[in-house]
Scaffold this motif. Sequence first.
Motif, PDB file in Angstrom:
ATOM      1  N   ARG A  90       0.820  -1.209   0.000  1.00 36.30           N
ATOM      2  CA  ARG A  90       0.000   0.000   0.000  1.00 36.30           C
ATOM      3  C   ARG A  90       0.860   1.268   0.000  1.00 36.30           C
ATOM      4  O   ARG A  90       0.647   2.172  -0.806  1.00 36.30           O
ATOM      5  CB  ARG A  90      -0.913  -0.030   1.228  1.00 36.30           C
ATOM      6  N   ILE A  94       1.041   4.141  -3.014  1.00 30.18           N
ATOM      7  CA  ILE A  94       0.644   5.526  -2.769  1.00 30.18           C
ATOM      8  C   ILE A  94       1.804   6.473  -3.098  1.00 30.18           C
ATOM      9  O   ILE A  94       1.615   7.506  -3.758  1.00 30.18           O
ATOM     10  CB  ILE A  94       0.172   5.706  -1.311  1.00 30.18           C
ATOM     11  N   ALA A  97       2.184   6.673  -6.873  1.00 33.26           N
ATOM     12  CA  ALA A  97       1.104   7.466  -7.480  1.00 33.26           C
ATOM     13  C   ALA A  97       1.347   8.958  -7.258  1.00 33.26           C
ATOM     14  O   ALA A  97       1.150   9.766  -8.162  1.00 33.26           O
ATOM     15  CB  ALA A  97      -0.240   7.039  -6.909  1.00 33.26           C
ATOM     16  N   ARG A  98       1.790   9.316  -6.062  1.00 31.14           N
ATOM     17  CA  ARG A  98       2.070  10.735  -5.790  1.00 31.14           C
ATOM     18  C   ARG A  98       3.245  11.229  -6.626  1.00 31.14           C
ATOM     19  O   ARG A  98       3.243  12.363  -7.098  1.00 31.14           O
ATOM     20  CB  ARG A  98       2.342  10.936  -4.302  1.00 31.14           C
ATOM     21  N   ASP A 101       2.159  12.320  -9.959  1.00 30.37           N
ATOM     22  CA  ASP A 101       1.166  13.404  -9.949  1.00 30.37           C
ATOM     23  C   ASP A 101      -0.261  12.894 -10.111  1.00 30.37           C
ATOM     24  O   ASP A 101      -1.062  13.445 -10.885  1.00 30.37           O
ATOM     25  CB  ASP A 101       1.474  14.452 -11.030  1.00 30.37           C
ATOM     26  N   ALA A 102      -0.581  11.842  -9.367  1.00 33.23           N
ATOM     27  CA  ALA A 102      -1.932  11.281  -9.415  1.00 33.23           C
ATOM     28  C   ALA A 102      -2.922  12.257  -8.794  1.00 33.23           C
ATOM     29  O   ALA A 102      -2.603  12.943  -7.827  1.00 33.23           O
ATOM     30  CB  ALA A 102      -1.979   9.955  -8.664  1.00 33.23           C
ATOM     31  N   ASP A 104      -6.172  13.541  -6.588  1.00 29.48           N
ATOM     32  CA  ASP A 104      -6.532  13.210  -5.211  1.00 29.48           C
ATOM     33  C   ASP A 104      -7.456  12.003  -5.108  1.00 29.48           C
ATOM     34  O   ASP A 104      -7.349  11.214  -4.164  1.00 29.48           O
ATOM     35  CB  ASP A 104      -7.181  14.418  -4.524  1.00 29.48           C
ATOM     36  N   VAL A 107      -5.352   8.795  -5.247  1.00 28.77           N
ATOM     37  CA  VAL A 107      -4.609   8.604  -4.000  1.00 28.77           C
ATOM     38  C   VAL A 107      -5.566   8.156  -2.893  1.00 28.77           C
ATOM     39  O   VAL A 107      -5.243   7.257  -2.112  1.00 28.77           O
ATOM     40  CB  VAL A 107      -3.852   9.894  -3.605  1.00 28.77           C
ATOM     41  N   LEU A 110      -6.275   4.487  -3.301  1.00 29.97           N
ATOM     42  CA  LEU A 110      -5.148   3.661  -2.872  1.00 29.97           C
ATOM     43  C   LEU A 110      -5.014   3.648  -1.353  1.00 29.97           C
ATOM     44  O   LEU A 110      -4.560   2.648  -0.782  1.00 29.97           O
ATOM     45  CB  LEU A 110      -3.852   4.154  -3.524  1.00 29.97           C
ATOM     46  N   GLU A 111      -5.409   4.710  -0.690  1.00 28.97           N
ATOM     47  CA  GLU A 111      -5.341   4.747   0.769  1.00 28.97           C
ATOM     48  C   GLU A 111      -6.351   3.807   1.419  1.00 28.97           C
ATOM     49  O   GLU A 111      -6.218   3.459   2.584  1.00 28.97           O
ATOM     50  CB  GLU A 111      -5.543   6.187   1.267  1.00 28.97           C
TER      51      GLU A 111
END
Length: 138
Positions: A90, A94, A97-98, A101-102, A104, A107, A110-111
């Motif tokens: 996980r 995350i 992805a950040r 520039d994924a 919100d 993200v 994924l959280e």
Amino acid sequence: MERGNSKHGPRLDEQMSQEVSGLVQGPGTGGSRVDEARVPEPAGEDQPEATTAPAGELRTGAPKGMSSQDVERRSRLGRFITMAALPGDRAALIANARDNDAPDDIVAELERLPDGTRYETVSEVWAALGHKNETTRW
């Protein structure tokens, strides 16, 4: 020796090439792509307009067990998870992805993944988020 069509003479070849020039060249020098007789008549006052899009799924080729919207959403998720993050847990997904520039909402999705699980593919991540994957691949 002159190369050409052995079935017709030069004059008939030229005439035949002029007949299809609109199909070959398109609008412009050769004319329109369709004959005026082939243009469909507009719908009547009480008739719906003709459309090329059928009712229901607009995208064909969605695998069994998934809708075209599911395919688009899984593909969007996969755009922000690179191969460098897989296999990963996980936190790695995350972070990856950040880094990519994924948005919100990706993200946040994924959280929601459970801690302590390693994911090998985007399809596994998709399934862990509670979505359906295709039932058969081929």
